[in-house]
Structures are given as structure tokens and as C-alpha cells.
Write a protein that holds these residues in place. Structure first.
Motif, PDB file in Angstrom:
ATOM      1  N   UNK A  61      56.849 -57.443 -83.748  1.00  0.00           N
ATOM      2  CA  UNK A  61      56.935 -56.104 -84.345  1.00  0.00           C
ATOM      3  C   UNK A  61      56.069 -55.990 -85.598  1.00  0.00           C
ATOM      4  N   UNK A  62      55.786 -57.121 -86.233  1.00  0.00           N
ATOM      5  CA  UNK A  62      54.864 -57.136 -87.379  1.00  0.00           C
ATOM      6  C   UNK A  62      53.467 -56.701 -86.935  1.00  0.00           C
TER       7      UNK A  62
ATOM      8  N   UNK B  68      54.276 -52.470 -83.871  1.00  0.00           N
ATOM      9  CA  UNK B  68      55.570 -51.990 -84.390  1.00  0.00           C
ATOM     10  C   UNK B  68      56.446 -51.267 -83.369  1.00  0.00           C
ATOM     11  N   UNK B  69      55.913 -50.960 -82.165  1.00  0.00           N
ATOM     12  CA  UNK B  69      56.721 -50.315 -81.144  1.00  0.00           C
ATOM     13  C   UNK B  69      57.220 -51.316 -80.094  1.00  0.00           C
TER      14      UNK B  69
ATOM     15  N   UNK C 161      55.517 -53.154 -77.917  1.00  0.00           N
ATOM     16  CA  UNK C 161      54.860 -52.942 -76.616  1.00  0.00           C
ATOM     17  C   UNK C 161      53.664 -53.865 -76.456  1.00  0.00           C
TER      18      UNK C 161
ATOM     19  N   UNK D 174      41.695 -59.669 -86.982  1.00  0.00           N
ATOM     20  CA  UNK D 174      41.807 -58.245 -86.677  1.00  0.00           C
ATOM     21  C   UNK D 174      42.693 -58.038 -85.458  1.00  0.00           C
ATOM     22  N   UNK D 175      43.710 -57.216 -85.600  1.00  0.00           N
ATOM     23  CA  UNK D 175      44.581 -56.911 -84.484  1.00  0.00           C
ATOM     24  C   UNK D 175      44.622 -55.399 -84.286  1.00  0.00           C
ATOM     25  N   UNK D 176      44.635 -54.996 -83.027  1.00  0.00           N
ATOM     26  CA  UNK D 176      44.599 -53.570 -82.697  1.00  0.00           C
ATOM     27  C   UNK D 176      45.515 -53.320 -81.520  1.00  0.00           C
ATOM     28  N   UNK D 177      46.299 -52.237 -81.551  1.00  0.00           N
ATOM     29  CA  UNK D 177      47.149 -51.894 -80.403  1.00  0.00           C
ATOM     30  C   UNK D 177      46.890 -50.460 -79.970  1.00  0.00           C
ATOM     31  N   UNK D 178      47.620 -50.026 -78.926  1.00  0.00           N
ATOM     32  CA  UNK D 178      47.368 -48.774 -78.176  1.00  0.00           C
ATOM     33  C   UNK D 178      46.144 -49.009 -77.270  1.00  0.00           C
TER      34      UNK D 178
ATOM     35  N   UNK E 182      44.274 -47.309 -75.292  1.00  0.00           N
ATOM     36  CA  UNK E 182      43.093 -46.434 -75.348  1.00  0.00           C
ATOM     37  C   UNK E 182      42.293 -46.673 -76.627  1.00  0.00           C
ATOM     38  N   UNK E 183      42.975 -47.042 -77.718  1.00  0.00           N
ATOM     39  CA  UNK E 183      42.255 -47.376 -78.958  1.00  0.00           C
ATOM     40  C   UNK E 183      41.483 -48.680 -78.772  1.00  0.00           C
TER      41      UNK E 183
ATOM     42  N   UNK F 195      38.467 -47.921 -76.514  1.00  0.00           N
ATOM     43  CA  UNK F 195      37.427 -47.192 -77.248  1.00  0.00           C
ATOM     44  C   UNK F 195      36.705 -48.114 -78.229  1.00  0.00           C
ATOM     45  N   UNK F 196      37.473 -49.038 -78.858  1.00  0.00           N
ATOM     46  CA  UNK F 196      36.870 -50.021 -79.767  1.00  0.00           C
ATOM     47  C   UNK F 196      35.850 -50.872 -79.015  1.00  0.00           C
TER      48      UNK F 196
ATOM     49  N   UNK G 137      31.979 -51.008 -79.862  1.00  0.00           N
ATOM     50  CA  UNK G 137      31.401 -52.252 -80.374  1.00  0.00           C
ATOM     51  C   UNK G 137      30.310 -52.784 -79.444  1.00  0.00           C
TER      52      UNK G 137
END
Lengths: 215, 220
Positions: free
Chosen positions: A46-47, A50-51, A53, A62-66, A68-69, A72-73, A77
Motif C-alpha cells: 500500500x506504500x 495505495x489502492x 491493486x 521510480x515506481x508508477x501505477x495505473x 494506462x499511466x 503512456x509512460x 519514453x
């Protein structure tokens, strides 16, 4: 080039990231997680997400969620390799039409195909009963939306215009599940342009590969 | 407005949530919008002439000097991109790929983790009864419980930063205003739950912005 994603090969949102990565000639390392042990609901997870998932992308710190995001990243890139999935960011009108297509997917396609998948695929998988009324509403709503898609595809080959873009790929994971439940909606002679588009996108080798890896 | 601005025509109504989304962003960017009324009662939005502009028969669509665009969030992104140097900064610097990605993550959080339950709740509790339909109490409960759970996620994010994409407001925060306000009409203390003090702080900050107050006055 390789990218690391925490998720699961058969999960729709992980599949979304994978198909986009493959279109960009990227390798994807999918790191699994302990679903039965609810690892994705742990404080440590959750850190990061946060949802609670999947998936999330990890690149060094670097961490990224969702999904579609993340997609797109990767498309941004690695703009210079693989299939072009986004217009030049300086082309204001082209970017606006791309954003329009991605918003169309999320509001006029995703709720209905994911709703069909939830009722007809996931509920039985979890040993629960399909709500037939809800399923029929999703089917009927999707059929109505397909009229809108038919108008779009009467004028152009893909959601954003002449060429394939992120929005078309975003339709694949839940669209494929919904097609299994209601194949007649995706190959309706009364909606030939929608059927043409769906066939073109869903038979791409990258998507076939994602489906094979999901088994 | 400062830079010479073409007339931005927004086809819709002052009361529509999706039109309100475009209006609040336009006002943050100090832009004038010309609202072109669409005759919803007369089903203008379902006629062929309208469907040629918006193929799903929905409001709004934008006409910027002949360039037409639909989907409220896409319209908002377009006007924020077109007028970067006036009004509130609502987009990250395009050359900072990590900031752009965190922004896209926030945009998705609003659309995937807020909108479905917020709009679903609004449909059941507010829109359906108004149209002579009946609230499906089971569906309503699903949306209320679902939104509460998602707000726990928002609380985690907002305990570390002021807004959804960082310490500055962006489009993602503004996108939540139309349906968030409807939720608040249905359940006045929804965003003031003592277990989520950061959600409260964030909601109070965005919903009290002058631009949003103006949108609400125009909807009366």
C-alpha cells in the motif's frame, strides 16, 4: 530493453501494459505476488500502490501505477522505437485527438466490457452467482455504445485517426473477455466498421503473444 | 483573458457535470467560454447533425475555430495545453518525463478510482429519482461502500502530498469537482470523515476555489 512490472500475466491490467510494451519492442519482466496471502493488501504494498491493486512498474527507485499511466509512460519514453502510439507532443491538435480517443475508451467502452467480464467471468471464478440482470444491462449498454463506435469507424480506421494508438490497445484486455461472452456484438454485420476495427486490433501478433503468455 | 484568445464555443448546458468540468478549467486558465445551449429536452443531442460532432450523443463538445473535440477531460487537457502561460499552472513541464508520468497516474486515479463510484452514486441517489426512476438501493450501497474504500487510498496519497499529483494542484484534482460536489449534496459529510483528515483538507481546498464557486453560481 526491459521493464519490470509487478502483476500477473493473466490479469487484464497487466496484459494492457504488456501489449503496449511489446508494440514498443520492449521486454517485460513480470514479477508475481502472493495473491492468496493478500500481499497486495499489505502495508508494504500500500506504500507503493495505495489502492492495493496490480500492476505497478518499477524502474530503479521510480515506481508508477495505473496501467494506462504506465502504458503512456512507456509509449512516451520509447517513442523512437517500435510502433508509434502517440503523436508528437508539440502537435496540439493531434495530442487533443489522442486524448479524446483515450477518454472515449475509458468512458464509453471500459465500464461495459469490464462489467460483462466481472459478472460472466469473475463471479463464477470466485464461486459466486452471475447477476443476470446486471449482465444484461452491461450488454445492452455496450450495444448502444457500439453505435457510437460505428460512427467513428465509418470515417477512420482507428480510435484516434488513421493509425493505431494507445486507446485501441487499451480496449483489448476486457474487450477480449467480453467478446467471449457476447461474440455477436463484436462481429455484427449491422456494425461492419466496428467489426473491421475489432478484428484488426485483436489479431495483432503482440496481443496473440500476450494471450499465449496468459495461460 | 490575456493572450489573444479565439472564441471557445462549448456546446452543452451550465448544469451538466461534464460541462462544469470544462468550465472550471477554463476559468482557472482565465479563458472566456461561449456556452452554446443544446436543447436536451428536445433531444437535439440525438439528432444526426449533433451526432456528426459527438458520435455518442453526449454533451459537451468544444468548437475552437472549427476544430471540434469531445470528452470533457480531453477538452480540458487541450485548453490547458493551448494556454500554458496564463492562469493557474495545471500541467507538468512536458520535458520532465517523470513529472508527466506522475501526472498521468493522478489523471487515471481520478478517472478509475473516483469517477465510477462517484458518478454511479449520483445516478442512483440524485439523477434517477429526478427522472422519475427508482433508486436501486443495492447498487447505491455498492457505490457508497466502494467510494469509501477508494477514499482510503486517497488518504494514503494525500497524507504525503497536498494534491493528487504532488504539492501543486493539477487537472486531476479539478476533474473530481463535478461529481464530488454531487456526492456531497447526497451525503454532506462524505469528505469530512474523521478517519480521513487529508481527504477533508484536499476536498475543502479544491471545492472552495473561486473558479468552482463561479461554475456553481452559473448553474443555479
Amino acid at each position: 530493453m526491459s521493464t519490470t512490472v509487478h502483476g500477473a500475466h493473466m490479469a487484464a491490467c497487466t496484459q494492457l501494459v504488456k501489449v503496449v510494451a511489446y508494440e514498443k519492442d520492449l521486454k517485460v519482466d513480470v514479477i508475481g505476488f502472493d495473491f492468496a496471502g493478500a500481499e497486495h493488501k499489505s502495508a508494504a504494498w500500500l506504500e507503493i500502490q495505495p489502492f492495493g491493486q496490480i500492476p505497478y512498474l518499477e524502474e530503479d527507485d521510480f515506481k508508477l501505477y495505473e496501467s494506462r499511466a504506465i502504458a503512456r509512460y512507456l509509449a512516451t519514453k520509447y517513442a523512437e522505437q517500435g510502433v508509434k502510439l502517440l503523436p508528437d507532443p508539440k502537435d496540439l491538435k493531434a495530442m487533443a485527438l489522442a486524448d479524446q480517443s483515450m477518454s472515449v475508451e475509458m468512458s464509453n467502452f471500459y465500464p461495459y466490457v469490464s462489467g460483462i467480464a466481472y459478472q460472466a467471468v469473475f463471479m463464477p471464478r470466485f464461486g459466486k452467482e452471475t447477476d443476470q440482470v446486471a449482465l444484461e444491462k452491461h450488454r445492452s449498454d455496450l450495444k448502444g455504445k457500439i453505435d457510437g463506435f460505428e460512427r467513428i469507424f465509418a470515417k477512420q480506421d482507428y480510435l484516434g485517426g488513421k493509425s493505431i494508438g494507445l486507446a485501441d490497445l487499451y480496449c483489448l484486455p476486457y474487450g477480449t473477455m467480453a467478446e467471449k461472452v457476447f461474440p455477436e456484438l463484436f462481429n455484427d454485420p449491422a456494425k461492419p466498421n466496428f467489426a473491421r476495427w475489432w478484428k484488426a486490433v485483436s489479431t495483432r501478433p503482440t496481443w496473440k503473444r500476450v494471450l499465449e503468455e496468459s495461460n | 483573458m490575456s493572450e489573444s484568445q479565439s472564441i471557445l464555443k462549448l456546446y452543452g448546458t451550465d448544469r451538466s457535470t461534464c460541462c462544469q468540468r470544462v468550465k472550471v478549467v477554463a476559468y482557472e486558465k482565465e479563458l472566456d467560454l461561449s456556452l452554446e445551449a443544446v436543447d436536451m429536452m428536445g433531444k437535439e443531442h440525438k439528432q444526426d447533425a449533433y451526432l456528426a460532432k459527438q458520435p455518442f450523443g453526449q454533451i459537451p463538445y468544444l468548437d475552437d475555430n472549427g476544430f471540434t473535440l469531445f470528452q470533457s477531460r480531453a477538452i480540458c487537457r487541450y485548453i490547458a495545453m493551448k494556454y500554458p502561460n496564463q492562469g493557474t499552472k495545471l500541467l507538468p513541464d512536458a520535458s520532465d518525463i517523470k513529472a508527466v508520468s506522475i501526472f498521468e497516474q493522478a489523471i487515471n486515479i481520478e478517472q478509475a478510482d473516483f469517477d465510477p463510484n462517484a458518478s454511479g452514486l449520483t445516478m442512483q441517489k440524485l439523477f434517477l429519482p429526478k427522472r422519475g426512476g427508482k433508486t436501486d438501493e443495492e447498487q447505491l450501497k455498492k457505490h457508497v461502500d466502494g467510494l469509501r474504500m477508494k477514499l482510503d487510498g486517497f488518504e494514503r496519497i494525500l497524507s504525503k502530498q497536498k494534491y493528487l499529483s504532488g504539492d501543486e494542484i493539477s487537472l486531476a484534482d479539478l476533474f473530481a469537482l463535478p461529481y464530488g460536489t454531487k456526492v456531497e449534496i447526497c451525503y454532506p459529510d462524505f469528505f469530512h470523515d474523521s478517519s480521513r483528515p487529508n481527504v477533508r483538507r484536499w476536498w475543502d481546498a479544491i471545492s472552495n476555489r473561486q473558479s468552482w464557486k463561479r461554475v456553481l453560481v452559473e448553474a443555479e
